[in-house]
Design a protein around this motif. Structure first.
Motif, PDB file in Angstrom:
ATOM      1  N   VAL A 138       0.815  -1.065   0.377  1.00 22.74           N
ATOM      2  CA  VAL A 138       0.061   0.369   0.032  1.00 22.74           C
ATOM      3  C   VAL A 138       0.630   1.440   0.097  1.00 22.74           C
ATOM      4  O   VAL A 138       1.625   1.550   0.565  1.00 22.74           O
ATOM      5  N   MET A 139       1.070   2.266  -1.297  1.00 25.44           N
ATOM      6  CA  MET A 139       1.283   3.314  -1.057  1.00 25.44           C
ATOM      7  C   MET A 139       0.599   4.304  -0.360  1.00 25.44           C
ATOM      8  O   MET A 139      -0.235   4.477  -0.771  1.00 25.44           O
ATOM      9  N   GLY A 140       1.965   5.668  -0.667  1.00 27.84           N
ATOM     10  CA  GLY A 140       0.469   7.040   0.029  1.00 27.84           C
ATOM     11  C   GLY A 140       2.071   7.935  -0.985  1.00 27.84           C
ATOM     12  O   GLY A 140       3.446   7.447  -0.615  1.00 27.84           O
ATOM     13  N   LEU A 141       1.974   8.789  -2.396  1.00 26.36           N
ATOM     14  CA  LEU A 141       2.981   9.734  -2.370  1.00 26.36           C
ATOM     15  C   LEU A 141       2.779  11.016  -1.756  1.00 26.36           C
ATOM     16  O   LEU A 141       1.255  11.270  -2.661  1.00 26.36           O
ATOM     17  N   GLU A 142       3.818  11.505  -1.379  1.00 20.26           N
ATOM     18  CA  GLU A 142       3.777  13.239  -1.566  1.00 20.26           C
ATOM     19  C   GLU A 142       4.642  13.873  -1.846  1.00 20.26           C
ATOM     20  O   GLU A 142       5.701  13.651  -2.393  1.00 20.26           O
ATOM     21  N   VAL A 143       4.257  14.569  -2.950  1.00 23.02           N
ATOM     22  CA  VAL A 143       4.821  15.100  -4.274  1.00 23.02           C
ATOM     23  C   VAL A 143       4.512  17.050  -3.615  1.00 23.02           C
ATOM     24  O   VAL A 143       3.744  17.206  -2.912  1.00 23.02           O
TER      25      VAL A 143
ATOM     26  N   ALA B 163      -4.611  18.631  -2.257  1.00 24.15           N
ATOM     27  CA  ALA B 163      -3.223  19.585  -2.636  1.00 24.15           C
ATOM     28  C   ALA B 163      -3.202  21.299  -1.997  1.00 24.15           C
ATOM     29  O   ALA B 163      -4.735  21.441  -1.781  1.00 24.15           O
ATOM     30  N   HIS B 164      -2.410  20.860  -1.212  1.00 24.67           N
ATOM     31  CA  HIS B 164      -2.139  22.518  -0.057  1.00 24.67           C
ATOM     32  C   HIS B 164      -1.031  23.831  -0.433  1.00 24.67           C
ATOM     33  O   HIS B 164      -0.658  22.852  -0.675  1.00 24.67           O
ATOM     34  N   MET B 165      -1.312  24.354   0.224  1.00 24.89           N
ATOM     35  CA  MET B 165      -0.311  25.204  -0.473  1.00 24.89           C
ATOM     36  C   MET B 165       0.742  25.363   0.916  1.00 24.89           C
ATOM     37  O   MET B 165      -0.118  25.632   2.487  1.00 24.89           O
ATOM     38  N   GLU B 166       2.003  26.116   0.829  1.00 25.00           N
ATOM     39  CA  GLU B 166       2.793  25.886   1.660  1.00 25.00           C
ATOM     40  C   GLU B 166       3.981  26.522   1.487  1.00 25.00           C
ATOM     41  O   GLU B 166       4.253  27.126   0.299  1.00 25.00           O
ATOM     42  N   GLU B 167       5.239  26.614   2.420  1.00 24.71           N
ATOM     43  CA  GLU B 167       6.222  27.536   1.677  1.00 24.71           C
ATOM     44  C   GLU B 167       7.472  26.211   2.169  1.00 24.71           C
ATOM     45  O   GLU B 167       7.427  25.431   2.454  1.00 24.71           O
ATOM     46  N   ASP B 168       8.712  26.818   1.252  1.00 29.50           N
ATOM     47  CA  ASP B 168       9.976  26.071   1.372  1.00 29.50           C
ATOM     48  C   ASP B 168      10.409  26.463   2.455  1.00 29.50           C
ATOM     49  O   ASP B 168      10.471  27.546   3.282  1.00 29.50           O
TER      50      ASP B 168
ATOM     51  N   GLY C  80      10.973  29.927   2.620  1.00 29.16           N
ATOM     52  CA  GLY C  80       9.312  30.695   1.842  1.00 29.16           C
ATOM     53  C   GLY C  80       8.809  30.991   0.663  1.00 29.16           C
ATOM     54  O   GLY C  80       7.709  31.192   0.010  1.00 29.16           O
ATOM     55  N   ILE C  81       9.493  30.112  -0.499  1.00 28.29           N
ATOM     56  CA  ILE C  81       9.989  30.175  -2.059  1.00 28.29           C
ATOM     57  C   ILE C  81       8.339  29.041  -1.722  1.00 28.29           C
ATOM     58  O   ILE C  81       8.212  28.193  -1.337  1.00 28.29           O
ATOM     59  N   PRO C  82       7.269  29.434  -2.766  1.00 29.52           N
ATOM     60  CA  PRO C  82       5.923  29.142  -2.969  1.00 29.52           C
ATOM     61  C   PRO C  82       5.916  27.182  -3.241  1.00 29.52           C
ATOM     62  O   PRO C  82       6.202  27.155  -3.884  1.00 29.52           O
ATOM     63  N   LEU C  83       5.111  27.024  -2.127  1.00 30.04           N
ATOM     64  CA  LEU C  83       5.174  24.972  -2.602  1.00 30.04           C
ATOM     65  C   LEU C  83       3.614  24.749  -2.235  1.00 30.04           C
ATOM     66  O   LEU C  83       2.913  25.307  -2.039  1.00 30.04           O
ATOM     67  N   ILE C  84       3.128  23.576  -3.539  1.00 27.71           N
ATOM     68  CA  ILE C  84       2.193  23.181  -3.240  1.00 27.71           C
ATOM     69  C   ILE C  84       2.315  21.649  -3.528  1.00 27.71           C
ATOM     70  O   ILE C  84       3.238  21.286  -3.854  1.00 27.71           O
ATOM     71  N   GLU C  85       1.864  21.238  -1.834  1.00 31.54           N
ATOM     72  CA  GLU C  85       2.092  19.683  -1.660  1.00 31.54           C
ATOM     73  C   GLU C  85       0.989  18.698  -2.201  1.00 31.54           C
ATOM     74  O   GLU C  85      -0.736  19.359  -1.695  1.00 31.54           O
ATOM     75  N   ILE C  86       0.639  17.970  -3.127  1.00 32.12           N
ATOM     76  CA  ILE C  86       0.273  17.017  -3.615  1.00 32.12           C
ATOM     77  C   ILE C  86       0.182  15.784  -2.731  1.00 32.12           C
ATOM     78  O   ILE C  86       0.872  14.920  -3.229  1.00 32.12           O
ATOM     79  N   VAL C  87      -0.603  14.883  -1.956  1.00 31.43           N
ATOM     80  CA  VAL C  87      -0.862  13.773  -0.884  1.00 31.43           C
ATOM     81  C   VAL C  87      -2.200  12.975  -2.196  1.00 31.43           C
ATOM     82  O   VAL C  87      -3.104  13.279  -1.664  1.00 31.43           O
ATOM     83  N   THR C  88      -1.355  11.764  -1.836  1.00 35.06           N
ATOM     84  CA  THR C  88      -2.575  11.002  -2.998  1.00 35.06           C
ATOM     85  C   THR C  88      -3.022  10.304  -1.421  1.00 35.06           C
ATOM     86  O   THR C  88      -3.059  10.023   0.012  1.00 35.06           O
ATOM     87  N   LYS C  89      -4.534  10.061  -1.757  1.00 35.06           N
ATOM     88  CA  LYS C  89      -5.443   8.685  -0.814  1.00 35.06           C
ATOM     89  C   LYS C  89      -4.284   7.514  -0.724  1.00 35.06           C
ATOM     90  O   LYS C  89      -3.251   7.052  -1.299  1.00 35.06           O
TER      91      LYS C  89
END
Length: 504
Positions: A20-25, A136-141, A169-178
């Motif tokens: 079972v995998m979960g990928l966070e990009v 998919a959420h916003m955050e900073e590096d 502070g560089i903008p990141l989007i983190e995309i998380v799978t189910k």
């Protein structure tokens, strides 16, 4: 330092367990300024020259949300078939690490801007696998730590560390799978295909260059095993910051084998982060993995909530480009090729080059032929990617035009491409310098044909007796005499004409 890890064979692991995998990009957005301040995001600048009180977390500094960052997040969410929140806010994720100047990361916790989506990905054999998206959420590096004085570049064994907050502070989007279930033995392939497809989506949207080798896109591979026939997930490991498609696949495969070895021997999997080693394809332990409550999330008090209007969201949706899977399916139909052929083009990194060559005037079949044939061979021999070769789609299109006009045959065209790659100039300049044009003068061709017939009387007699296939030997003789610069089809016509034999 990499240590030896007990593994079972991949086949034995899959015989007993389901992965079972979960990928966070994490995707670094290509905005001009940081997520919460006006500092530049330009790469390659001197350390700590792109900072201000906001991204350094100095007392009294107040952040302001980057509107382009929000728009980019919505674009990504829509492209991933997500719902877009009508109201969401930022949160503080509290933890201490030297490259986090504020001692917390401004992120999103229970209220992401995009959620509940999916991405369809194609595997090597053309099968489609749907990966469900949790959020998919916003955050900073964070900033960048450079550990000096050790043998591995890691903090262990280093004499001191240097900190550069330009990236903080560089903008990141983190995309998380189910949780990705049901992939079985193909789980590592699914992981690779998902990250590849996600990268293509991000590039198509124009929100990031998504260059993994430069850290603009990084993947955390979460993996657990459970015995066949059970529903409860096993304990997971998280392999951090994997930065190539090949490494995503290798990290998933290694962890499947490692988990299976631990479980099969009666051991217990530790929930932890792990480091991936490119040289060996193995992972080693990092630190015990925190749970969400360890970060003491709470709403960011210095930022107002983000509430994108439905009109704005629909305006963004209407402006989305054709997405990669739809584009590939359209091109595959237009070109009349199989899913396997399209996958080979993708694997070679040739799709955009072929499209650009067609746009420059070549027909689709010729564009595919040269990029997937001669140019792919040259790239392989030189150890380069196709787009790193010293030839442009426009130049390849010019070669196909010269072939279509009859000025070059395939053999001569290969020599022209060789010359362009060697830096001898444009296709036309290489043709002139090397004297590579097809011999089209009928008088010169006729003389060469006469000479070939006179020099091979036995073959000429066979042709006269009706064995037309024997003409190939005379065509070969003429091609040799003209250094391959004759039109082979026209040569055969002349041979049969002079011998009084018809093709049929």
């Amino acid at each position: 330092m990499t240590t030896t890890t007990d593994l079972v064979s991949y086949e034995d692991a899959l015989a007993s367990y389901d992965p079972v995998m979960g990928l966070e990009v994490h995707v670094e957005l290509g905005t001009k300024t940081k997520m919460f301040c006006g500092c530049s995001t330009a790469l390659g600048q001197d350390a700590n020259t792109q900072t201000c009180p906001v991204c350094l977390g100095l007392p009294g500094a107040l952040p302001v949300v980057n509107a382009t960052g929000v728009e980019s997040a919505i674009k990504i969410g829509l492209a991933l078939n997500c719902e877009i929140a009508e109201w969401c806010r930022f949160a503080r994720k509290n933890y201490f690490y030297p490259d986090m100047p504020k001692n917390f990361q401004t992120s999103q916790y229970d209220e992401p801007i995009a959620f509940n989506g999916y991405l369809d990905v194609q595997l090597e054999d053309g099968e489609t696998f749907r990966v469900e998206i949790e959020r998919a959420h916003m955050e900073e590096d964070t900033g960048k730590s450079t550990h000096v004085g050790g043998a591995t570049g890691r903090i262990h064994g280093a004499s001191h560390s240097l900190l550069d907050y330009n990236r903080a502070g560089i903008p990141l989007i983190e995309i998380v799978t189910k949780p990705i279930e049901g992939a079985g033995e193909r789980a590592p392939e699914v992981a690779k295909a998902y990250v590849r497809e996600l990268r293509e989506v991000i590039k198509a949207l124009g929100v990031s260059e998504a260059r993994m080798e430069m850290g603009q896109m990084r993947c955390d591979v979460n993996l657990s095993l459970r015995p066949h026939g059970t529903e409860k997930f096993g304990t997971r490991s998280e392999t951090k910051n994997v930065n190539s498609l090949r490494s995503v696949e290798r990290a998933a495969r290694f962890e499947i084998q490692r988990h299976a070895a631990v479980l099969s021997s009666g051991g217990t999997i530790v929930q932890e982060t792990r480091h991936f080693h490119e040289d060996t394809g193995s992972t080693t332990s990092g630190r015990v993995k925190e749970e969400a409550e360890d970060y003491r999330y709470f709403p960011e008090p210095d930022l107002v909530p983000v509430a994108p209007s439905r009109e704005w969201v629909e305006e963004i949706r209407a402006g989305l480009p054709e997405l990669p899977l739809a584009r590939r399916n359209r091109l595959r139909e237009e070109w009349g090729i199989s899913a396997t052929d399209m996958q080979a083009i993708l694997n070679a990194g040739a799709l955009d080059l072929i499209v650009a060559t067609i746009d420059a005037g070549a027909d689709a079949a010729s564009a595919r032929k040269w990029w997937m044939g001669e140019l792919a061979r040259s790239a392989n021999e030189s150890g380069k990617a196709l787009d790193e070769l010293s030839i442009t789609p426009e130049q390849v299109a010019r070669v196909t035009e010269l072939v279509a006009k009859g000025d070059l045959n395939d053999k001569l065209a290969r020599q022209v491409i060789e010359g362009v790659l060697a830096g001898e100039g444009t296709p036309d300049e290489v043709v002139d310098k090397r004297g590579l044009k097809v011999v089209s003068d009928e008088g010169a061709l006729g003389a060469a044909v006469d000479e070939a017939i006179a020099g091979n009387p036995g073959i000429a007699d066979k042709i006269r007796s009706g064995k037309v296939a024997a003409a190939g030997a005379l065509v070969g003789a003429v091609m040799k005499a003209t250094r391959g610069q004759a039109d082979a089809a026209r040569v055969k016509e002349l041979i049969l004409e002079k011998l009084g034999v018809s093709e049929g």
